[in-house]
Design a protein around this motif. Structure first.
Motif, PDB file in Angstrom:
ATOM      1  N   ALA A  32      44.052  42.495  13.019  1.00  0.00           N
ATOM      2  CA  ALA A  32      45.078  42.099  13.608  1.00  0.00           C
ATOM      3  C   ALA A  32      46.261  40.857  13.711  1.00  0.00           C
ATOM      4  CB  ALA A  32      45.250  43.631  14.983  1.00  0.00           C
ATOM      5  N   ALA A  33      47.636  41.504  13.740  1.00  0.00           N
ATOM      6  CA  ALA A  33      48.235  39.425  14.647  1.00  0.00           C
ATOM      7  C   ALA A  33      47.493  39.113  15.598  1.00  0.00           C
ATOM      8  CB  ALA A  33      50.385  40.183  14.413  1.00  0.00           C
ATOM      9  N   ALA A  34      47.688  38.169  15.889  1.00  0.00           N
ATOM     10  CA  ALA A  34      47.459  37.858  17.230  1.00  0.00           C
ATOM     11  C   ALA A  34      48.109  37.751  18.077  1.00  0.00           C
ATOM     12  CB  ALA A  34      47.732  36.049  16.839  1.00  0.00           C
ATOM     13  N   GLU A  35      47.762  38.354  19.216  1.00  0.00           N
ATOM     14  CA  GLU A  35      48.155  38.964  21.015  1.00  0.00           C
ATOM     15  C   GLU A  35      48.159  37.858  21.515  1.00  0.00           C
ATOM     16  OE1 GLU A  35      47.067  42.399  24.204  1.00  0.00           O
ATOM     17  OE2 GLU A  35      45.810  41.710  22.749  1.00  0.00           O
ATOM     18  N   ASN A  36      49.884  37.905  21.749  1.00  0.00           N
ATOM     19  CA  ASN A  36      50.215  37.414  23.056  1.00  0.00           C
ATOM     20  C   ASN A  36      50.173  37.953  24.501  1.00  0.00           C
ATOM     21  OD1 ASN A  36      51.090  34.930  21.848  1.00  0.00           O
ATOM     22  ND2 ASN A  36      52.563  36.209  21.065  1.00  0.00           N
ATOM     23  N   VAL A  37      48.923  37.522  25.538  1.00  0.00           N
ATOM     24  CA  VAL A  37      48.112  37.752  26.874  1.00  0.00           C
ATOM     25  C   VAL A  37      49.990  36.863  28.035  1.00  0.00           C
ATOM     26  CG1 VAL A  37      47.252  38.563  28.355  1.00  0.00           C
ATOM     27  CG2 VAL A  37      46.292  38.153  25.798  1.00  0.00           C
ATOM     28  N   SER A  38      50.159  37.977  28.731  1.00  0.00           N
ATOM     29  CA  SER A  38      51.768  36.893  29.383  1.00  0.00           C
ATOM     30  C   SER A  38      50.613  36.767  31.102  1.00  0.00           C
ATOM     31  CB  SER A  38      52.585  37.766  29.086  1.00  0.00           C
ATOM     32  OG  SER A  38      52.872  38.577  29.507  1.00  0.00           O
ATOM     33  N   GLY A  39      51.173  36.835  31.649  1.00  0.00           N
ATOM     34  CA  GLY A  39      51.390  37.138  33.495  1.00  0.00           C
ATOM     35  C   GLY A  39      50.012  36.305  34.108  1.00  0.00           C
ATOM     36  N   ASN A  40      49.109  36.980  34.598  1.00  0.00           N
ATOM     37  CA  ASN A  40      47.968  36.851  35.032  1.00  0.00           C
ATOM     38  C   ASN A  40      46.923  37.079  34.189  1.00  0.00           C
ATOM     39  OD1 ASN A  40      49.098  35.283  37.585  1.00  0.00           O
ATOM     40  ND2 ASN A  40      49.427  37.408  38.298  1.00  0.00           N
ATOM     41  N   LYS A 287      34.142  30.706  41.042  1.00  0.00           N
ATOM     42  CA  LYS A 287      34.606  31.001  39.290  1.00  0.00           C
ATOM     43  C   LYS A 287      34.692  31.551  38.324  1.00  0.00           C
ATOM     44  CE  LYS A 287      33.751  25.327  40.143  1.00  0.00           C
ATOM     45  NZ  LYS A 287      32.991  24.746  39.659  1.00  0.00           N
ATOM     46  N   LEU A 288      33.668  31.926  38.711  1.00  0.00           N
ATOM     47  CA  LEU A 288      33.123  33.468  38.034  1.00  0.00           C
ATOM     48  C   LEU A 288      34.195  34.497  38.136  1.00  0.00           C
ATOM     49  CD1 LEU A 288      31.901  35.345  35.607  1.00  0.00           C
ATOM     50  CD2 LEU A 288      29.747  35.264  37.537  1.00  0.00           C
ATOM     51  N   SER A 289      34.089  34.514  39.148  1.00  0.00           N
ATOM     52  CA  SER A 289      35.066  35.898  40.075  1.00  0.00           C
ATOM     53  C   SER A 289      36.616  35.509  39.063  1.00  0.00           C
ATOM     54  CB  SER A 289      34.829  36.307  41.083  1.00  0.00           C
ATOM     55  OG  SER A 289      33.803  36.855  41.374  1.00  0.00           O
ATOM     56  N   ASN A 290      36.991  34.392  39.384  1.00  0.00           N
ATOM     57  CA  ASN A 290      38.709  34.058  39.337  1.00  0.00           C
ATOM     58  C   ASN A 290      38.850  34.189  37.220  1.00  0.00           C
ATOM     59  OD1 ASN A 290      39.697  33.398  41.674  1.00  0.00           O
ATOM     60  ND2 ASN A 290      38.713  31.722  42.121  1.00  0.00           N
ATOM     61  N   ILE A 292      37.281  36.981  35.965  1.00  0.00           N
ATOM     62  CA  ILE A 292      37.120  38.255  35.517  1.00  0.00           C
ATOM     63  C   ILE A 292      38.893  38.502  36.348  1.00  0.00           C
ATOM     64  CG2 ILE A 292      36.652  40.221  36.744  1.00  0.00           C
ATOM     65  CD1 ILE A 292      33.691  38.962  37.124  1.00  0.00           C
ATOM     66  N   LYS A 293      39.608  37.915  37.441  1.00  0.00           N
ATOM     67  CA  LYS A 293      39.977  38.083  38.285  1.00  0.00           C
ATOM     68  C   LYS A 293      41.730  37.668  36.846  1.00  0.00           C
ATOM     69  CE  LYS A 293      43.962  38.236  41.877  1.00  0.00           C
ATOM     70  NZ  LYS A 293      43.503  37.351  43.326  1.00  0.00           N
ATOM     71  N   ARG A 294      41.783  37.284  36.478  1.00  0.00           N
ATOM     72  CA  ARG A 294      42.738  36.469  35.448  1.00  0.00           C
ATOM     73  C   ARG A 294      43.071  38.077  34.286  1.00  0.00           C
ATOM     74  NH1 ARG A 294      40.915  31.539  34.309  1.00  0.00           N
ATOM     75  NH2 ARG A 294      39.842  32.056  32.369  1.00  0.00           N
ATOM     76  N   HIS A 295      41.807  38.442  34.173  1.00  0.00           N
ATOM     77  CA  HIS A 295      42.058  39.428  32.970  1.00  0.00           C
ATOM     78  C   HIS A 295      42.397  40.941  33.813  1.00  0.00           C
ATOM     79  CE1 HIS A 295      40.562  38.029  29.497  1.00  0.00           C
ATOM     80  NE2 HIS A 295      39.815  36.844  30.975  1.00  0.00           N
ATOM     81  N   ASN A 347      39.333  45.219  31.031  1.00  0.00           N
ATOM     82  CA  ASN A 347      38.305  44.083  30.650  1.00  0.00           C
ATOM     83  C   ASN A 347      37.720  43.470  29.792  1.00  0.00           C
ATOM     84  OD1 ASN A 347      36.673  44.369  33.597  1.00  0.00           O
ATOM     85  ND2 ASN A 347      37.744  46.152  33.279  1.00  0.00           N
ATOM     86  N   GLN A 348      39.141  44.544  28.624  1.00  0.00           N
ATOM     87  CA  GLN A 348      37.751  43.661  27.123  1.00  0.00           C
ATOM     88  C   GLN A 348      37.037  42.686  26.810  1.00  0.00           C
ATOM     89  OE1 GLN A 348      39.908  45.239  23.672  1.00  0.00           O
ATOM     90  NE2 GLN A 348      42.106  44.630  25.558  1.00  0.00           N
ATOM     91  N   TRP A 349      38.086  41.089  27.464  1.00  0.00           N
ATOM     92  CA  TRP A 349      37.887  40.180  27.192  1.00  0.00           C
ATOM     93  C   TRP A 349      37.055  39.692  27.919  1.00  0.00           C
ATOM     94  CZ3 TRP A 349      38.622  39.085  21.713  1.00  0.00           C
ATOM     95  CH2 TRP A 349      39.129  40.116  21.459  1.00  0.00           C
ATOM     96  N   ILE A 350      37.175  39.764  28.877  1.00  0.00           N
ATOM     97  CA  ILE A 350      35.688  39.188  29.772  1.00  0.00           C
ATOM     98  C   ILE A 350      35.044  38.845  29.264  1.00  0.00           C
ATOM     99  CG2 ILE A 350      34.762  39.266  31.934  1.00  0.00           C
ATOM    100  CD1 ILE A 350      36.421  41.885  33.288  1.00  0.00           C
ATOM    101  N   TRP A 351      33.666  38.830  28.631  1.00  0.00           N
ATOM    102  CA  TRP A 351      32.651  38.464  28.265  1.00  0.00           C
ATOM    103  C   TRP A 351      32.959  37.385  27.246  1.00  0.00           C
ATOM    104  CZ3 TRP A 351      29.535  43.170  26.020  1.00  0.00           C
ATOM    105  CH2 TRP A 351      29.266  43.957  27.573  1.00  0.00           C
ATOM    106  N   ALA A 352      34.107  37.963  26.755  1.00  0.00           N
ATOM    107  CA  ALA A 352      34.310  36.476  25.610  1.00  0.00           C
ATOM    108  C   ALA A 352      34.461  35.014  26.362  1.00  0.00           C
ATOM    109  CB  ALA A 352      35.316  36.846  24.931  1.00  0.00           C
ATOM    110  N   ASP A 353      36.304  35.078  27.718  1.00  0.00           N
ATOM    111  CA  ASP A 353      36.456  34.149  28.008  1.00  0.00           C
ATOM    112  C   ASP A 353      35.301  33.211  29.230  1.00  0.00           C
ATOM    113  OD1 ASP A 353      37.847  33.196  29.419  1.00  0.00           O
ATOM    114  OD2 ASP A 353      39.273  34.542  30.794  1.00  0.00           O
TER     115      ASP A 353
END
Length: 363
Positions: A32-40, A287-290, A292-295, A347-353
Protein backbone atom coordinates in the motif's frame (compact mmCIF):
# COMPACT_ATOMS: atom_id res chain seq x y z
CA UNK A 1 -9.80 -25.57 9.55
CA UNK A 2 -9.05 -24.00 6.18
CA UNK A 3 -12.63 -24.39 4.95
CA UNK A 4 -13.98 -22.18 7.74
CA UNK A 5 -11.76 -19.31 6.63
CA UNK A 6 -12.51 -19.80 2.93
CA UNK A 7 -16.24 -19.72 3.59
CA UNK A 8 -16.06 -16.60 5.74
CA UNK A 9 -13.49 -14.56 3.84
CA UNK A 10 -16.04 -12.72 1.68
CA UNK A 11 -17.88 -11.47 4.77
CA UNK A 12 -14.66 -10.43 6.48
CA UNK A 13 -12.68 -8.89 3.63
CA UNK A 14 -14.57 -5.61 3.72
CA UNK A 15 -13.75 -4.98 7.37
CA UNK A 16 -10.16 -6.14 6.87
CA UNK A 17 -9.75 -3.66 4.03
CA UNK A 18 -11.08 -0.93 6.30
CA UNK A 19 -8.49 -1.86 8.93
CA UNK A 20 -5.47 -2.44 6.70
CA UNK A 21 -6.32 -0.66 3.47
CA UNK A 22 -6.73 -2.73 0.28
CA UNK A 23 -7.24 -1.82 -3.34
CA UNK A 24 -8.01 -5.36 -4.53
CA UNK A 25 -11.23 -7.16 -3.52
CA UNK A 26 -9.36 -10.46 -3.85
CA UNK A 27 -7.06 -9.57 -0.93
CA UNK A 28 -3.84 -10.44 -2.81
CA UNK A 29 -0.55 -9.40 -1.22
CA UNK A 30 0.46 -5.93 -2.27
CA UNK A 31 2.25 -2.87 -1.00
CA UNK A 32 0.00 0.00 0.00
CA UNK A 33 1.05 3.60 -0.39
CA UNK A 34 2.84 5.14 2.55
CA UNK A 35 0.35 6.53 5.04
CA UNK A 36 0.90 9.90 6.63
CA UNK A 37 -0.38 9.98 10.20
CA UNK A 38 -1.34 13.42 11.45
CA UNK A 39 -2.31 15.06 14.72
CA UNK A 40 -1.34 13.39 17.96
CA UNK A 41 -1.34 9.92 16.40
CA UNK A 42 2.40 9.10 16.19
CA UNK A 43 3.59 12.50 14.80
CA UNK A 44 3.35 14.66 11.70
CA UNK A 45 6.52 13.19 10.18
CA UNK A 46 5.55 9.54 10.63
CA UNK A 47 5.21 7.29 7.62
CA UNK A 48 3.64 3.86 7.86
CA UNK A 49 3.77 1.47 4.92
CA UNK A 50 1.32 -1.40 4.98
CA UNK A 51 1.46 -4.67 3.10
CA UNK A 52 -1.98 -6.23 2.82
CA UNK A 53 -2.18 -9.98 3.47
CA UNK A 54 -4.80 -12.14 5.14
CA UNK A 55 -7.10 -12.21 6.91
CA UNK A 56 -7.04 -15.15 9.32
CA UNK A 57 -8.21 -13.63 12.60
CA UNK A 58 -11.95 -12.96 12.47
CA UNK A 59 -12.59 -9.45 13.75
CA UNK A 60 -16.27 -9.34 12.77
CA UNK A 61 -17.80 -11.60 15.42
CA UNK A 62 -18.66 -10.78 19.01
CA UNK A 63 -17.62 -14.05 20.65
CA UNK A 64 -13.99 -14.76 19.85
CA UNK A 65 -13.54 -18.16 21.47
CA UNK A 66 -10.64 -20.13 22.87
CA UNK A 67 -10.97 -22.82 20.19
CA UNK A 68 -10.99 -20.21 17.43
CA UNK A 69 -7.89 -18.59 18.90
CA UNK A 70 -6.05 -21.93 18.79
CA UNK A 71 -7.19 -22.53 15.23
CA UNK A 72 -5.98 -19.09 14.20
CA UNK A 73 -2.60 -19.67 15.83
CA UNK A 74 -2.19 -22.89 13.84
CA UNK A 75 -2.91 -21.03 10.61
CA UNK A 76 -0.76 -18.03 11.47
CA UNK A 77 2.22 -20.19 12.40
CA UNK A 78 1.82 -22.15 9.18
CA UNK A 79 1.56 -18.99 7.07
CA UNK A 80 4.29 -16.98 8.81
CA UNK A 81 6.79 -19.52 10.20
CA UNK A 82 9.65 -17.03 10.11
CA UNK A 83 8.01 -14.64 12.55
CA UNK A 84 5.38 -16.58 14.59
CA UNK A 85 5.81 -19.62 16.79
CA UNK A 86 3.51 -20.83 19.52
CA UNK A 87 3.35 -23.54 22.13
CA UNK A 88 0.54 -24.95 24.24
CA UNK A 89 1.61 -24.82 27.86
CA UNK A 90 0.13 -25.27 31.36
CA UNK A 91 -3.32 -26.86 31.65
CA UNK A 92 -6.02 -24.94 33.48
CA UNK A 93 -8.39 -26.38 36.09
CA UNK A 94 -10.75 -27.33 33.23
CA UNK A 95 -7.93 -28.88 31.19
CA UNK A 96 -7.47 -26.14 28.61
CA UNK A 97 -3.87 -25.44 27.61
CA UNK A 98 -2.68 -21.84 27.58
CA UNK A 99 -0.95 -20.73 24.37
CA UNK A 100 2.34 -18.83 24.42
CA UNK A 101 3.31 -16.92 21.27
CA UNK A 102 6.72 -15.70 20.13
CA UNK A 103 6.49 -12.82 17.65
CA UNK A 104 9.85 -11.92 16.14
CA UNK A 105 13.39 -13.13 16.63
CA UNK A 106 13.69 -15.44 19.67
CA UNK A 107 17.43 -14.62 19.76
CA UNK A 108 16.81 -10.86 19.93
CA UNK A 109 18.65 -8.64 22.39
CA UNK A 110 15.40 -7.18 23.75
CA UNK A 111 12.08 -8.65 24.86
CA UNK A 112 8.60 -7.35 25.63
CA UNK A 113 6.00 -9.41 27.48
CA UNK A 114 2.34 -9.00 26.53
CA UNK A 115 -0.66 -10.57 28.26
CA UNK A 116 -4.37 -10.24 27.59
CA UNK A 117 -7.72 -11.75 28.58
CA UNK A 118 -6.64 -12.35 32.17
CA UNK A 119 -10.21 -11.27 32.95
CA UNK A 120 -12.84 -13.52 31.41
CA UNK A 121 -15.34 -10.98 30.12
CA UNK A 122 -12.50 -9.02 28.49
CA UNK A 123 -12.01 -11.46 25.63
CA UNK A 124 -11.92 -8.68 23.04
CA UNK A 125 -8.43 -7.96 24.37
CA UNK A 126 -7.41 -11.41 23.07
CA UNK A 127 -9.06 -10.68 19.74
CA UNK A 128 -7.15 -7.38 19.55
CA UNK A 129 -3.80 -8.97 20.41
CA UNK A 130 -4.36 -11.74 17.86
CA UNK A 131 -5.25 -9.20 15.17
CA UNK A 132 -2.07 -7.27 16.01
CA UNK A 133 0.00 -10.44 15.77
CA UNK A 134 -1.38 -11.03 12.28
CA UNK A 135 -0.92 -7.37 11.39
CA UNK A 136 2.81 -7.44 12.14
CA UNK A 137 3.35 -10.87 10.61
CA UNK A 138 1.67 -9.82 7.35
CA UNK A 139 3.84 -6.70 7.20
CA UNK A 140 7.04 -8.40 8.37
CA UNK A 141 8.86 -8.68 5.05
CA UNK A 142 7.92 -5.43 3.31
CA UNK A 143 6.18 -3.12 5.76
CA UNK A 144 7.72 -0.10 7.46
CA UNK A 145 7.07 2.07 10.48
CA UNK A 146 8.69 5.54 10.57
CA UNK A 147 10.84 4.39 7.63
CA UNK A 148 12.22 1.49 9.68
CA UNK A 149 11.48 -1.98 8.24
CA UNK A 150 9.11 -4.00 10.42
CA UNK A 151 11.50 -6.93 10.06
CA UNK A 152 14.34 -4.90 11.56
CA UNK A 153 12.18 -3.89 14.53
CA UNK A 154 11.16 -7.45 15.34
CA UNK A 155 14.64 -8.82 14.75
CA UNK A 156 15.84 -6.54 17.52
CA UNK A 157 12.81 -6.69 19.83
CA UNK A 158 10.94 -9.96 20.34
CA UNK A 159 7.42 -9.99 21.77
CA UNK A 160 6.45 -12.87 24.07
CA UNK A 161 2.66 -12.99 24.20
CA UNK A 162 0.00 -14.79 26.23
CA UNK A 163 -3.07 -13.88 24.17
CA UNK A 164 -5.60 -15.59 26.47
CA UNK A 165 -4.42 -16.07 30.06
CA UNK A 166 -7.85 -17.19 31.28
CA UNK A 167 -9.46 -19.55 28.72
CA UNK A 168 -11.73 -21.25 31.29
CA UNK A 169 -13.15 -17.90 32.32
CA UNK A 170 -13.58 -16.76 28.73
CA UNK A 171 -15.61 -19.87 27.91
CA UNK A 172 -17.88 -19.21 30.91
CA UNK A 173 -18.24 -15.51 30.07
CA UNK A 174 -19.33 -16.47 26.56
CA UNK A 175 -21.49 -19.55 27.32
CA UNK A 176 -22.40 -19.49 30.99
CA UNK A 177 -22.50 -22.85 32.72
CA UNK A 178 -22.27 -24.50 29.29
CA UNK A 179 -18.72 -23.18 29.13
CA UNK A 180 -17.83 -25.11 32.28
CA UNK A 181 -16.61 -28.70 31.97
CA UNK A 182 -17.13 -30.09 35.46
CA UNK A 183 -20.13 -30.27 37.78
CA UNK A 184 -18.57 -28.17 40.55
CA UNK A 185 -17.83 -25.28 38.21
CA UNK A 186 -21.26 -25.49 36.58
CA UNK A 187 -22.81 -25.29 40.04
CA UNK A 188 -21.04 -22.14 41.21
CA UNK A 189 -21.62 -20.43 37.88
CA UNK A 190 -25.30 -21.27 38.18
CA UNK A 191 -25.42 -20.01 41.77
CA UNK A 192 -23.75 -16.70 40.94
CA UNK A 193 -26.04 -16.19 37.98
CA UNK A 194 -29.10 -16.83 40.14
CA UNK A 195 -27.72 -14.36 42.68
CA UNK A 196 -28.05 -11.64 40.07
CA UNK A 197 -24.71 -11.46 38.22
CA UNK A 198 -24.96 -12.25 34.53
CA UNK A 199 -22.39 -14.80 33.39
CA UNK A 200 -21.14 -12.39 30.71
CA UNK A 201 -19.76 -10.22 33.53
CA UNK A 202 -17.44 -12.86 35.01
CA UNK A 203 -13.83 -11.80 35.47
CA UNK A 204 -12.54 -14.84 37.37
CA UNK A 205 -11.20 -18.24 36.33
CA UNK A 206 -13.11 -21.52 36.68
CA UNK A 207 -12.22 -21.72 40.39
CA UNK A 208 -13.78 -18.32 41.04
CA UNK A 209 -10.44 -16.55 41.54
CA UNK A 210 -9.81 -13.13 40.03
CA UNK A 211 -6.43 -13.84 38.45
CA UNK A 212 -5.52 -10.17 38.34
CA UNK A 213 -5.72 -10.06 42.14
CA UNK A 214 -3.75 -13.29 42.66
CA UNK A 215 -0.23 -11.82 42.68
CA UNK A 216 1.98 -10.89 45.63
CA UNK A 217 2.30 -7.12 45.51
CA UNK A 218 -0.75 -5.83 47.38
CA UNK A 219 -2.39 -9.25 47.66
CA UNK A 220 -5.71 -8.96 49.51
CA UNK A 221 -5.62 -5.15 49.68
CA UNK A 222 -8.25 -4.47 47.04
CA UNK A 223 -11.11 -2.63 48.77
CA UNK A 224 -13.59 -4.63 46.65
CA UNK A 225 -12.13 -7.94 47.81
CA UNK A 226 -14.57 -10.84 48.05
CA UNK A 227 -14.13 -13.46 50.83
CA UNK A 228 -14.77 -16.55 48.69
CA UNK A 229 -14.96 -17.62 45.07
CA UNK A 230 -16.91 -15.16 43.02
CA UNK A 231 -17.37 -13.70 39.57
CA UNK A 232 -14.79 -11.04 40.45
CA UNK A 233 -12.41 -9.66 43.11
CA UNK A 234 -11.79 -12.86 45.06
CA UNK A 235 -7.95 -12.94 45.20
CA UNK A 236 -7.73 -16.62 46.06
CA UNK A 237 -6.42 -18.27 49.24
CA UNK A 238 -2.87 -17.04 48.66
CA UNK A 239 -0.71 -15.41 45.97
CA UNK A 240 -0.09 -17.62 42.95
CA UNK A 241 -2.65 -20.17 44.05
CA UNK A 242 -3.81 -20.58 40.43
CA UNK A 243 -2.11 -22.39 37.56
CA UNK A 244 -2.76 -19.41 35.28
CA UNK A 245 -1.00 -16.90 37.54
CA UNK A 246 1.88 -19.35 38.07
CA UNK A 247 2.20 -19.62 34.30
CA UNK A 248 2.30 -15.85 33.88
CA UNK A 249 5.10 -15.78 36.46
CA UNK A 250 6.94 -18.56 34.61
CA UNK A 251 6.78 -16.63 31.34
CA UNK A 252 8.01 -13.48 33.10
CA UNK A 253 11.13 -15.39 34.18
CA UNK A 254 12.06 -16.55 30.68
CA UNK A 255 13.79 -13.30 29.69
CA UNK A 256 15.01 -10.00 31.06
CA UNK A 257 12.10 -7.97 29.66
CA UNK A 258 12.42 -4.30 28.80
CA UNK A 259 8.78 -3.68 29.70
CA UNK A 260 5.34 -5.22 30.12
CA UNK A 261 2.11 -4.51 28.20
CA UNK A 262 -1.24 -5.59 29.63
CA UNK A 263 -4.47 -5.52 27.60
CA UNK A 264 -7.82 -5.20 29.35
CA UNK A 265 -11.29 -3.78 28.72
CA UNK A 266 -12.89 -1.26 29.22
CA UNK A 267 -12.52 2.50 29.64
CA UNK A 268 -10.41 3.71 26.69
CA UNK A 269 -7.63 4.75 29.05
CA UNK A 270 -4.14 3.77 30.20
CA UNK A 271 -2.98 2.92 33.72
CA UNK A 272 0.73 3.12 34.38
CA UNK A 273 3.03 2.68 37.33
CA UNK A 274 2.27 1.57 40.86
CA UNK A 275 2.19 3.53 44.09
CA UNK A 276 4.87 1.42 45.82
CA UNK A 277 7.13 0.99 42.77
CA UNK A 278 10.48 2.84 42.51
CA UNK A 279 10.11 6.37 41.16
CA UNK A 280 12.50 5.63 38.29
CA UNK A 281 10.32 2.72 37.16
CA UNK A 282 7.20 4.87 37.27
CA UNK A 283 9.03 7.52 35.23
CA UNK A 284 9.76 4.97 32.51
CA UNK A 285 6.18 3.74 32.70
CA UNK A 286 5.06 7.29 31.97
CA UNK A 287 7.36 7.42 28.92
CA UNK A 288 5.85 4.16 27.73
CA UNK A 289 2.34 5.44 28.32
CA UNK A 290 3.01 8.61 26.37
CA UNK A 291 3.96 6.47 23.37
CA UNK A 292 0.61 4.72 23.68
CA UNK A 293 -1.19 8.04 24.08
CA UNK A 294 0.35 9.33 20.83
CA UNK A 295 -1.57 6.63 19.01
CA UNK A 296 -4.75 6.30 21.05
CA UNK A 297 -5.17 9.70 22.71
CA UNK A 298 -6.33 7.79 25.79
CA UNK A 299 -6.04 9.65 29.11
CA UNK A 300 -3.30 8.46 31.47
CA UNK A 301 -3.78 7.46 35.11
CA UNK A 302 -0.57 7.24 37.10
CA UNK A 303 0.82 5.71 40.29
CA UNK A 304 -1.22 7.85 42.68
CA UNK A 305 -4.40 6.37 41.22
CA UNK A 306 -2.98 2.82 41.28
CA UNK A 307 -2.43 1.55 44.83
CA UNK A 308 -1.06 -1.99 44.93
CA UNK A 309 -3.87 -4.55 44.83
CA UNK A 310 -2.35 -7.85 43.72
CA UNK A 311 -2.52 -7.10 39.99
CA UNK A 312 0.07 -8.29 37.48
CA UNK A 313 0.97 -4.73 36.49
CA UNK A 314 1.76 -3.98 40.14
CA UNK A 315 3.78 -7.17 40.50
CA UNK A 316 6.27 -6.65 37.68
CA UNK A 317 7.05 -3.06 38.56
CA UNK A 318 8.08 -4.07 42.06
CA UNK A 319 9.59 -7.52 41.41
CA UNK A 320 11.45 -6.78 38.16
CA UNK A 321 11.66 -2.98 38.42
CA UNK A 322 10.52 -2.65 34.82
CA UNK A 323 7.84 -0.32 33.41
CA UNK A 324 4.34 -1.67 32.95
CA UNK A 325 1.17 -0.23 31.44
CA UNK A 326 -2.40 -1.44 31.25
CA UNK A 327 -4.37 -0.50 28.14
CA UNK A 328 -8.14 -0.51 28.70
CA UNK A 329 -10.05 -0.91 25.42
CA UNK A 330 -13.66 -0.01 24.65
CA UNK A 331 -16.64 1.58 26.36
CA UNK A 332 -18.15 -1.32 28.32
CA UNK A 333 -17.86 -5.05 29.06
CA UNK A 334 -18.14 -7.06 26.97
CA UNK A 335 -16.98 -4.55 24.36
CA UNK A 336 -19.38 -4.47 21.37
CA UNK A 337 -17.74 -5.82 18.22
CA UNK A 338 -18.84 -2.65 16.39
CA UNK A 339 -16.10 -0.81 18.32
CA UNK A 340 -13.32 -3.08 17.08
CA UNK A 341 -12.35 -1.24 13.85
CA UNK A 342 -11.82 2.07 15.65
CA UNK A 343 -9.95 0.42 18.53
CA UNK A 344 -7.67 -1.47 16.15
CA UNK A 345 -6.88 1.64 14.13
CA UNK A 346 -5.71 3.42 17.28
CA UNK A 347 -3.70 0.51 18.66
CA UNK A 348 -2.23 -1.28 15.64
CA UNK A 349 1.15 0.50 15.51
CA UNK A 350 1.89 0.68 19.23
CA UNK A 351 4.14 -2.39 19.28
CA UNK A 352 6.25 -1.04 16.42
CA UNK A 353 6.60 2.31 18.16
CA UNK A 354 7.53 0.61 21.44
CA UNK A 355 10.11 -1.57 19.66
CA UNK A 356 11.59 1.52 18.02
CA UNK A 357 11.85 3.29 21.38
CA UNK A 358 13.64 0.29 22.88
CA UNK A 359 16.07 0.15 19.94
CA UNK A 360 16.78 3.87 20.38
CA UNK A 361 17.46 3.43 24.09
CA UNK A 362 14.43 5.47 25.14
CA UNK A 363 12.89 2.61 27.15
Amino acid sequence: MLMRHISSIIMRIGLFCFLFGCSSPKGDSQKAAAENVSGNEVNNKSRTEVVQQGPIVNVTKQLYSYSELLEDLDLLQEKYPEVIKYELKTKTYQGRQIPLVTLGNPEADNFVMVQSAIHAREYMSAQMVMAMIEHYASNYDNGKFNDIPIKELFQNVCFIIIPMVNPDGVEIAQKGENGALTADVKQWVRQNTKAGTSYDQIKSNARGVDLNRNFRNGFGKDRRRKPSKNYSHYPGPEPYSEVESKFVLEVSQMHDYSLFLNYHTSGNLVYYGCKNAPASVNDYALKLSNIIKRHTRYPLYGPQTSPECGSWADEVEVVYKRPSTTIELGTKNPVPIAEFPGLFKKNQWIWADVALAIMNGEL
